[in-house]
Enzyme design. Structure first.
Site, PDB file in Angstrom:
ATOM      1  N   CYS A   1       0.815  -1.210   0.000  1.00  0.00           N
ATOM      2  CA  CYS A   1       0.000   0.000   0.000  1.00  0.00           C
ATOM      3  C   CYS A   1       0.852   1.265   0.000  1.00  0.00           C
ATOM      4  O   CYS A   1       0.512   2.253  -0.662  1.00  0.00           O
ATOM      5  CB  CYS A   1      -0.953  -0.008   1.190  1.00  0.00           C
ATOM      6  SG  CYS A   1      -0.131  -0.004   2.805  1.00  0.00           S
TER       7      CYS A   1
ATOM      8  N   HIS B   1      -2.080   0.954   7.128  1.00  0.00           N
ATOM      9  CA  HIS B   1      -2.430   1.204   5.730  1.00  0.00           C
ATOM     10  C   HIS B   1      -2.063   2.634   5.363  1.00  0.00           C
ATOM     11  O   HIS B   1      -1.982   3.522   6.224  1.00  0.00           O
ATOM     12  CB  HIS B   1      -3.927   0.975   5.532  1.00  0.00           C
ATOM     13  CG  HIS B   1      -4.360   0.948   4.091  1.00  0.00           C
ATOM     14  ND1 HIS B   1      -3.763   0.145   3.144  1.00  0.00           N
ATOM     15  CD2 HIS B   1      -5.339   1.634   3.439  1.00  0.00           C
ATOM     16  CE1 HIS B   1      -4.358   0.321   1.980  1.00  0.00           C
ATOM     17  NE2 HIS B   1      -5.312   1.230   2.135  1.00  0.00           N
TER      18      HIS B   1
ATOM     19  N   ASP C   1      -7.926   5.518  -2.905  1.00  0.00           N
ATOM     20  CA  ASP C   1      -7.150   4.380  -2.407  1.00  0.00           C
ATOM     21  C   ASP C   1      -6.791   3.456  -3.564  1.00  0.00           C
ATOM     22  O   ASP C   1      -7.627   2.664  -4.015  1.00  0.00           O
ATOM     23  CB  ASP C   1      -7.932   3.614  -1.342  1.00  0.00           C
ATOM     24  CG  ASP C   1      -7.049   2.622  -0.596  1.00  0.00           C
ATOM     25  OD1 ASP C   1      -5.890   2.422  -1.010  1.00  0.00           O
ATOM     26  OD2 ASP C   1      -7.511   2.042   0.403  1.00  0.00           O
TER      27      ASP C   1
END
Length: 697
Positions: free
Chosen positions: A424, A468, A484
């Site tokens: 991520c 994250h 995202d």
């Protein structure tokens, strides 16, 4: 060797200090070992090894294999370990370093623990060490460890004072259990009602050592390393149903400055004076839309909250970026309350302040810059540009992995066009770079996404592997919008969690073999893990976190609505009542034990006979001394009184195998009956003699 008077101890030839009983020393060493266990994760290895060596040295000296060091050697050892400690601390002075020095002092104390006095000093020092442990660990299992260690100390204290008593260990544990049962109700009442006031000052316990958790910088591989940790980050309890997994975005901090390959905070947060310790920000029942967060220590000031939250408790402060901060670093577990307003983050930025969200290095990643120019030309609208970029991530062969390849120079180019494999942090950093290069203000947001339900879905457990990173982009007319790229590349990560997202490569917690979360296919193990977590969670919320606000909320529910003043009166009343009950109970026990012992009953009858005869019993008087006074006052009963006193002494101190048997009791009864008759016949003689003497005079 000779026995030391009263304690069953021994004295070594050539020394003045008595040797402690071996069994007492064993209990103290066992307690010291237990008390060190909660601190093994923070103490340097050399300090733990030093304490083990010093305690082992004392044990070897007890067994006669070595000698305890003399004055000069002991001084040299002390100076040596203190020098190592000073070199290790490097000028830092915090509660953590002070506690480490205290552990070192306890270790050095073993070299001079020779006498009973030294044992008592070590006893109180170790009790204090048990309280120091609570500065760093408040979980229920560590509380049990500390309680057991103190119990071992108390048993050792009993063995010290009665080393030759048969079954002293078993009787010691029984005595401790009885004392615990007697005092537990009083402790509970005082815990609930004793007024709890905030401390007047607070000392930071930050040690400078890294804790597991997110930091204020982000490099491409940082968060992927957190994905291999199952440590808890925080727990959250909701007044309503748990939010859907995809909506569990916990914002923590914003990184808006790119320094080469590293994202940082572009501006320092405004200075605020450290506030008092406020570890309990949740009070009363949760209302609809509210949630409580119990966060583990991070040594940082940031608090994690869902999008669109506002602070309910006053121990967190909002910032101008829609984030929340504590008044001081969270160096212990802290609880705070938030409320969901239903909207997204809407912190407004003036056009000039948005410029910092366009910052990029002057050179590097040319292919990414070219791609940004293409997107800008094809999609003048920011929203359409972002959607096109997400479509590229979905349609092309990009992969989400915990085993990303090493990125060379121009790592964003390598990720987007060559490797196409990352975590991520890689994709969030690359997306922010592209948007900024295309003229769209963007920033990296770091926090957590997800969380697994606890036992019976009572609360969420957010762990470090839920860490994250995502992107927020500024769109005119809409404000900051969450973007995202992980949701486009690996939707399983956002919908159900990291385990499902990396199930194909088998990399979930591959370095954490001892974690129960790694073995999600074993239902019994997961059930046991959740039950233990629930016990610890309730302990931290309602025992460790029972602070002033929680106490006042509880008291307000009682009839009359107790305030702080009433709490003080109630506490004083409870203490007074407890002392009265304890005194009455002790008196009842003494009377009960006396009534059960036939010898004690006979002695009491003897004392009452003396009182009626005008011979008061003096405090601390022995039976023989009382018999002599009876003989002086009532000569006719002198021989019987002396015989009765000898029988009493023989009962308690003699070696007769019939001691306390029927024969001795019958003899004492006969003597007491005879003594009553003799005193009764002799009672009038002193008065006649006295009268005749007076008349003759």
């Amino acid at each position: 060797m000779t026995l030391a008077s009263g304690y069953g101890q021994q004295t070594l030839q050539g020394t003045e200090a008595p040797v402690l009983p071996t069994r007492a020393l064993i209990w103290v060493i066992a307690s010291f070992t237990l008390l060190l266990t909660p601190q093994w994760d923070r103490l340097p290895l050399w300090l733990v090894a030093s304490c083990i060596v010093l305690a082992g040295w004392r044990w070897l000296a007890q067994s006669g294999r070595v000698r305890l060091p003399g004055k000069w050697l002991k001084t040299g050892i002390m100076l040596g370990v203190i020098a190592v400690y000073i070199a290790t601390v490097q000028g830092r002075f915090t509660v953590d370093t002070a506690a480490s020095f205290f552990v070192l002092a306890v270790g050095l104390k073993w070299l001079e623990t020779r006498s009973t006095r030294d044992f008592y000093v070590l006893f109180f020092i170790l009790v204090y060490l048990a309280t120091v442990n609570f500065l760093f660990h408040q979980e229920i299992y560590w509380a049990v460890v500390n309680l057991v260690a103190v119990g071992l100390l108390l048993v050792g204290l009993q063995v010290l004072n009665a080393p030759d008593l048969p079954e002293s260990m078993a009787s010691g544990w029984r005595r401790l259990g009885t004392m615990l049962l007697k005092t537990l109700p009083i402790v509970v009442l005082l815990f609930v009602f004793f007024p709890r006031m905030a401390p007047l000052w607070s000392v930071p316990m930050v040690s400078g050592e890294a804790r597991s958790g997110i930091s204020d910088t982000m490099r491409p591989g940082d968060i992927s390393s957190l994905a291999q940790s199952s440590e808890r980050a925080f727990r959250a309890t909701f007044g309503d149903d748990l939010p859907a997994y995809r909506d569990r975005y916990w914002r923590g901090l914003i990184l808006d400055y790119l320094d080469g390959e590293t994202w940082r905070q572009g501006r320092n947060e405004p200075f605020r004076r450290p506030g008092r310790v406020a570890v309990d920000g949740g009070a009363g029942d949760l209302e609809s839309g509210q949630y409580d967060v119990l966060m583990e220590p991070t040594d940082e000031r940031w608090a994690f909250a869902l999008d669109g939250s506002v602070a309910v408790s006053d121990n967190v402060l909002p910032t101008d970026e829609g984030l929340f901060r504590f008044r001081r670093p969270a160096d212990s577990a802290v609880r705070y309350r938030m409320a969901l307003t239903g909207g997204e983050t809407d912190d407004a930025d003036a056009p000039q302040s948005l410029r910092r969200y366009l910052q990029l290095p002057s050179r590097g990643n040319p292919r990414a810059r070219a791609l940004a120019e293409e997107l800008k030309a094809d999609y003048p609208d920011s929203g359409a540009m972002i959607e096109a970029l997400m479509t590229r991530f979905r349609q092309q062969q990009y992969f989400y992995t915990l085993r990303p390849p090493a990125m060379p120079e121009d790592g964003i180019d390598a990720l987007l066009f060559d490797a196409k494999r990352g975590f991520c942090a890689h994709y969030a950093g690359a997306t922010t770079f592209l948007l900024r290069a295309a003229g769209v203000p963007a920033r990296v947001v770091v926090g957590y996404q997800g969380g697994d339900p606890g036992a019976d879905d009572e609360y969420l457990i957010v762990r470090q592997y839920d860490a994250h990173a995502w992107v927020e982009a500024w769109i005119d007319g809409e404000g900051w919008v969450r973007v995202d790229p992980t949701a486009a590349i690996a939707p399983d990560r956002i919908e159900s969690g990291l385990r499902d997202a990396v199930a194909g490569e088998g990399s979930f917690l591959e370095d954490d073999w001892a974690s129960p979360q790694r073995y999600g296919n074993i239902p019994m193990l997961q059930w046991a893990s959740l039950q233990l977590d629930r016990i610890n969670y309730q302990w931290q919320r309602w025992v460790v976190g029972y602070q002033g606000q929680s106490q006042m909320d509880l008291m307000s529910r009682l009839p009359g609505g107790l305030g702080l003043k009433e709490l003080g009166y109630a506490t004083a009343g409870i203490v007074g009542l407890a002392l009265l009950v304890a005194g009455a109970f002790s008196a009842w026990q003494v009377r009960r034990s006396a009534s059960r012992d036939p010898v004690v009953r006979l002695i009491h009858q003897w004392h009452r006979l003396c009182e009626r005869a005008g011979i008061p019993v003096r405090f601390g008087e022995t039976p023989a001394q009382l018999a002599e006074r009876i003989g002086s006052a009532r000569p006719a009963a002198a021989g019987t009184a002396r015989a009765f006193a000898r029988t009493v002494n023989k009962h308690y101190y003699g070696s007769d195998p019939d001691r306390g048997g029927r024969q001795s009791l019958e003899q004492m009864r006969r003597l007491l009956v005879t003594m009553k008759k003799q005193i009764s016949r002799d009672s009038s003689k002193p008065r006649k003699t006295t009268t005749r003497t007076a008349l003759e005079g």
